[in-house]
Design a protein around this motif. Structure first.
Motif, PDB file in Angstrom:
ATOM      1  N   GLU A  55       0.820  -1.212   0.000  1.00  0.00           N
ATOM      2  CA  GLU A  55       0.000   0.000   0.000  1.00  0.00           C
ATOM      3  C   GLU A  55       0.857   1.267   0.000  1.00  0.00           C
ATOM      4  OE1 GLU A  55       0.444  -1.513   4.199  1.00  0.00           O
ATOM      5  OE2 GLU A  55      -0.124  -2.431   2.312  1.00  0.00           O
ATOM      6  N   THR A  56       2.130   1.165   0.373  1.00  0.00           N
ATOM      7  CA  THR A  56       3.022   2.331   0.409  1.00  0.00           C
ATOM      8  C   THR A  56       3.952   2.417  -0.804  1.00  0.00           C
ATOM      9  OG1 THR A  56       4.726   1.155   1.657  1.00  0.00           O
ATOM     10  CG2 THR A  56       3.023   2.276   2.939  1.00  0.00           C
ATOM     11  N   VAL A  57       3.908   1.425  -1.664  1.00  0.00           N
ATOM     12  CA  VAL A  57       4.792   1.381  -2.835  1.00  0.00           C
ATOM     13  C   VAL A  57       4.307   2.356  -3.896  1.00  0.00           C
ATOM     14  CG1 VAL A  57       5.513  -0.105  -4.762  1.00  0.00           C
ATOM     15  CG2 VAL A  57       5.525  -0.988  -2.437  1.00  0.00           C
ATOM     16  N   ARG A  58       5.252   3.052  -4.487  1.00  0.00           N
ATOM     17  CA  ARG A  58       4.932   3.937  -5.614  1.00  0.00           C
ATOM     18  C   ARG A  58       5.280   3.214  -6.911  1.00  0.00           C
ATOM     19  NH1 ARG A  58       5.553  10.016  -4.388  1.00  0.00           N
ATOM     20  NH2 ARG A  58       5.140  10.049  -2.165  1.00  0.00           N
ATOM     21  N   GLY A  59       4.607   3.565  -7.955  1.00  0.00           N
ATOM     22  CA  GLY A  59       4.888   2.971  -9.263  1.00  0.00           C
ATOM     23  C   GLY A  59       4.087   1.708  -9.496  1.00  0.00           C
ATOM     24  N   PRO A  60       4.243   1.164 -10.686  1.00  0.00           N
ATOM     25  CA  PRO A  60       3.514  -0.053 -11.047  1.00  0.00           C
ATOM     26  C   PRO A  60       3.935  -1.242 -10.188  1.00  0.00           C
ATOM     27  CG  PRO A  60       4.514   0.972 -12.989  1.00  0.00           C
ATOM     28  CD  PRO A  60       5.065   1.665 -11.798  1.00  0.00           C
ATOM     29  N   ILE A  61       3.011  -2.166 -10.014  1.00  0.00           N
ATOM     30  CA  ILE A  61       3.268  -3.414  -9.302  1.00  0.00           C
ATOM     31  C   ILE A  61       3.021  -4.548 -10.285  1.00  0.00           C
ATOM     32  CG2 ILE A  61       2.502  -4.929  -7.421  1.00  0.00           C
ATOM     33  CD1 ILE A  61       1.753  -2.326  -5.889  1.00  0.00           C
ATOM     34  N   VAL A  62       3.934  -5.504 -10.316  1.00  0.00           N
ATOM     35  CA  VAL A  62       3.819  -6.650 -11.207  1.00  0.00           C
ATOM     36  C   VAL A  62       3.688  -7.904 -10.354  1.00  0.00           C
ATOM     37  CG1 VAL A  62       4.944  -8.023 -13.008  1.00  0.00           C
ATOM     38  CG2 VAL A  62       5.222  -5.532 -12.987  1.00  0.00           C
ATOM     39  N   GLU A  63       2.714  -8.723 -10.695  1.00  0.00           N
ATOM     40  CA  GLU A  63       2.580 -10.022 -10.042  1.00  0.00           C
ATOM     41  C   GLU A  63       2.903 -11.098 -11.073  1.00  0.00           C
ATOM     42  OE1 GLU A  63      -0.501 -12.939  -7.656  1.00  0.00           O
ATOM     43  OE2 GLU A  63      -1.226 -10.970  -8.296  1.00  0.00           O
ATOM     44  N   ILE A  64       3.809 -11.979 -10.691  1.00  0.00           N
ATOM     45  CA  ILE A  64       4.223 -13.069 -11.570  1.00  0.00           C
ATOM     46  C   ILE A  64       3.532 -14.355 -11.122  1.00  0.00           C
ATOM     47  CG2 ILE A  64       6.180 -14.497 -12.284  1.00  0.00           C
ATOM     48  CD1 ILE A  64       7.903 -11.935 -11.967  1.00  0.00           C
ATOM     49  N   GLY A  65       2.839 -14.994 -12.054  1.00  0.00           N
ATOM     50  CA  GLY A  65       2.169 -16.259 -11.768  1.00  0.00           C
ATOM     51  C   GLY A  65       1.018 -16.142 -10.797  1.00  0.00           C
ATOM     52  N   PRO A  66       0.055 -15.269 -11.067  1.00  0.00           N
ATOM     53  CA  PRO A  66      -1.052 -15.076 -10.132  1.00  0.00           C
ATOM     54  C   PRO A  66      -2.013 -16.254 -10.004  1.00  0.00           C
ATOM     55  CG  PRO A  66      -1.447 -13.840 -12.131  1.00  0.00           C
ATOM     56  CD  PRO A  66      -0.053 -14.398 -12.224  1.00  0.00           C
ATOM     57  N   GLY A  67      -1.991 -17.166 -10.964  1.00  0.00           N
ATOM     58  CA  GLY A  67      -2.873 -18.339 -10.864  1.00  0.00           C
ATOM     59  C   GLY A  67      -4.325 -17.935 -10.761  1.00  0.00           C
ATOM     60  N   THR A  68      -4.962 -18.271  -9.653  1.00  0.00           N
ATOM     61  CA  THR A  68      -6.382 -17.969  -9.458  1.00  0.00           C
ATOM     62  C   THR A  68      -6.624 -16.597  -8.822  1.00  0.00           C
ATOM     63  OG1 THR A  68      -6.398 -19.119  -7.345  1.00  0.00           O
ATOM     64  CG2 THR A  68      -7.018 -20.407  -9.306  1.00  0.00           C
ATOM     65  N   GLY A  69      -5.547 -15.897  -8.448  1.00  0.00           N
ATOM     66  CA  GLY A  69      -5.697 -14.527  -7.955  1.00  0.00           C
ATOM     67  C   GLY A  69      -5.671 -14.344  -6.457  1.00  0.00           C
TER      68      GLY A  69
END
Length: 120
Positions: A37-51
């Motif tokens: 929640e404190t990160v700036r910029g885009p966030i990438v999730e690798i291999g989210p599967g079912t979410g």
């Protein structure tokens, strides 16, 4: 369809694409996404599967437009697009992260096990 049922179905259908043995729990998702929640910029999730992690990332207040998912299983991609409107879902491997056009990435999240099972 439950996450577990979907996960098992895809494991049988495309065993080389689903490397975990079960979807991550809500508790694991909360721990793995703490602080995003404190990160700036885009966030990438690798291999989210079912979410599992995706849901927790969004619950932390990250706007869907800041989140990009890289998933190799096309059925998981379809489910993710349906479940998480506004999130960018790409049917691509993690190795393509430099090719997706994001700059200033603030965080990369992944629950993908390393060498969880032998390649089939």
């Amino acid at each position: 369809m439950s996450n577990v049922t979907l996960f098992l179905k895809e494991t049988q259908r495309k065993p080389g694409e689903v490397v975990a043995i079960a979807p991550s729990s809500q508790a694991v998702g909360r721990k793995m996404t703490r602080g995003l929640e404190t990160v700036r910029g885009p966030i990438v999730e690798i291999g989210p599967g079912t979410g599992s992690f995706t849901r927790e990332i969004l619950m932390r207040g990250v706007h869907p437009s800041r989140l990009t998912l890289l998933e190799t299983n096309e059925n998981f991609c379809a489910i993710l697009r349906e479940r998480f409107p506004g999130v960018r879902v790409l049917n691509r491997p993690a190795q393509d992260i430099q090719k997706i056009g994001l700059t200033g990435i603030g965080a990369v999240v992944s629950g993908v096990p390393v060498l969880a099972r032998p390649q089939i």
